[in-house]
Enzyme design. Structure first.
Site, short mmCIF file in Angstrom:
data_model
loop_
_atom_site.label_atom_id
_atom_site.label_comp_id
_atom_site.label_asym_id
_atom_site.label_seq_id
_atom_site.Cartn_x
_atom_site.Cartn_y
_atom_site.Cartn_z
N ASP A 22 34.01 38.23 40.44
CA ASP A 22 33.53 38.58 39.11
C ASP A 22 32.07 38.15 38.98
OD1 ASP A 22 33.35 39.28 36.47
OD2 ASP A 22 34.99 37.98 35.78
N ASP A 112 31.89 45.06 37.09
CA ASP A 112 31.44 43.78 37.65
C ASP A 112 32.58 42.91 38.15
OD1 ASP A 112 32.46 43.28 35.10
OD2 ASP A 112 31.21 41.52 34.85
N GLU A 113 33.73 43.54 38.43
CA GLU A 113 34.91 42.75 38.70
C GLU A 113 35.86 43.51 39.63
OE1 GLU A 113 38.47 41.32 35.78
OE2 GLU A 113 36.59 41.91 34.86
MG LIG Z 1 31.91 39.42 34.88
#
Ligand SMILES: [Mg+2]
Length: 309
Positions: A22, A112-113
């Site tokens: 993350d 983003d993960e």
């Molecule tokens: Mg994040």
């Protein structure tokens, strides 16, 4: 109702090979990366509603989705910047490319993960914990962004671990020690515990995951409802009802490349396609796999997605 008969199962005996990766304060980190004046300072992305904020702003209580006015009251010296979606999308692609350098089993959750299963890559990169450290270094060096990673035997624990590791951290949940990790944490870390459920739990004196795990099932079901009561108690005891490697079902390997904005000739596109095919085939050979279906996906300048199989 099929879900009522699903049996929860303990994690398998295999090692901890699931990574939850993350990027920290993603949009704000991209802004700090691209503008040295923003580094070390509270940065808020988005003027109306806070889309993201740097850790310097989080420290004084600013949160994503907060109203901009409220955020500026909490943090009067914050630097507010307009979002640059193209830059974030490029940074996301670059980070995911690094993820795929380590394993083909990448399950994106958002820009983003992602979850990564590095179980098959130990002969290449060492134990999962070391792979996670290498992944963090690669993303920091090549993409310029801090990445937090949780490593565990299940997706659920890996995700909880990455959140605990933030910012810019790595947390490995040792197999067999899962409950030691989980039980001291607040109930809010569990999937399915939102503000309403959290309040109900606190009202009944249940503040930690350990307290939830030790609660009588009937009591929990009384105030949370039958499904939620059982589900959360199972999670608190680390009984994850979902199969561990769901994402192996759609086994695939891929490669991608952003071509930018200039118009390409058919011949140039053929060359790009060939290079991508070479890359995928090299990975297949390396992993000693065969494949059946070839899919080409592309995105046009107007952000239209197309694919052919
Ligand atoms: Mg994040």
């Amino acid at each position: 109702m099929r879900e009522m008969t699903t049996t929860a199962r303990p994690p398998t005996t295999r090692g901890a090979t699931i990574l939850h990766a993350d990027l920290d304060a993603f949009y704000a980190s991209v802004e700090q990366r691209d503008n040295p004046h923003l580094r070390g300072r509270p940065v808020i992305v988005g003027g109306g509603v806070v889309l993201a904020c740097s850790y310097e702003a989080k420290r004084v209580g600013v949160r994503s989705a907060m109203n901009g006015g409220q955020a500026r009251m909490l943090c009067p010296d914050a630097i507010v910047v307009e979002p640059r979606m193209d830059a974030y999308s490029e940074a996301s692609d670059a980070a995911f490319e690094r993820f795929r350098d380590f394993t083909p089993f990448v399950k994106p959750i958002s820009v983003d993960e992602a979850f990564l299963d590095v179980g098959g890559a130990e002969h290449l990169f060492g134990p999962a914990k070391e792979t996670a450290a290498q992944l963090r270094t690669r993303v920091l060096v090549d993409v310029g962004l801090p990445l937090s990673v949780g490593v565990a035997r299940t997706k659920f624990l890996a995700k909880v671990a990455s959140a605990q590791a933030k910012p810019d951290g790595l947390l490995y949940v040792e197999p067999g020690r899962e409950l030691d990790f989980l039980h001291p944490l607040p109930v809010e870390v569990l999937w399915g515990v939102g503000p309403v459920t959290a309040e109900k739990l606190h009202d009944h004196g249940v503040d930690t995951v350990g307290a939830l795990a030790a609660s009588e099932r009937a009591d929990l079901q009384g105030f949370l409802g039958p499904h939620s009561g059982r589900h959360l108690r199972d999670l608190a005891n680390n009984l994850d009802p979902r199969p561990i490697d769901t994402h192996r079902r759609d086994r695939s390997m891929g490669a991608q490349r952003a071509l930018g904005n200039q118009i390409r000739t058919r011949e140039e596109l053929r060359r790009e396609l060939l290079a991508l095919a070479e890359k995928v085939v090299a990975r297949l050979r390396k992993a000693e796999r065969v494949a059946r279906t070839v899919t080409v996906r592309y995105r046009t300048q107007e952000m239209r997605h197309e694919s052919r199989s």
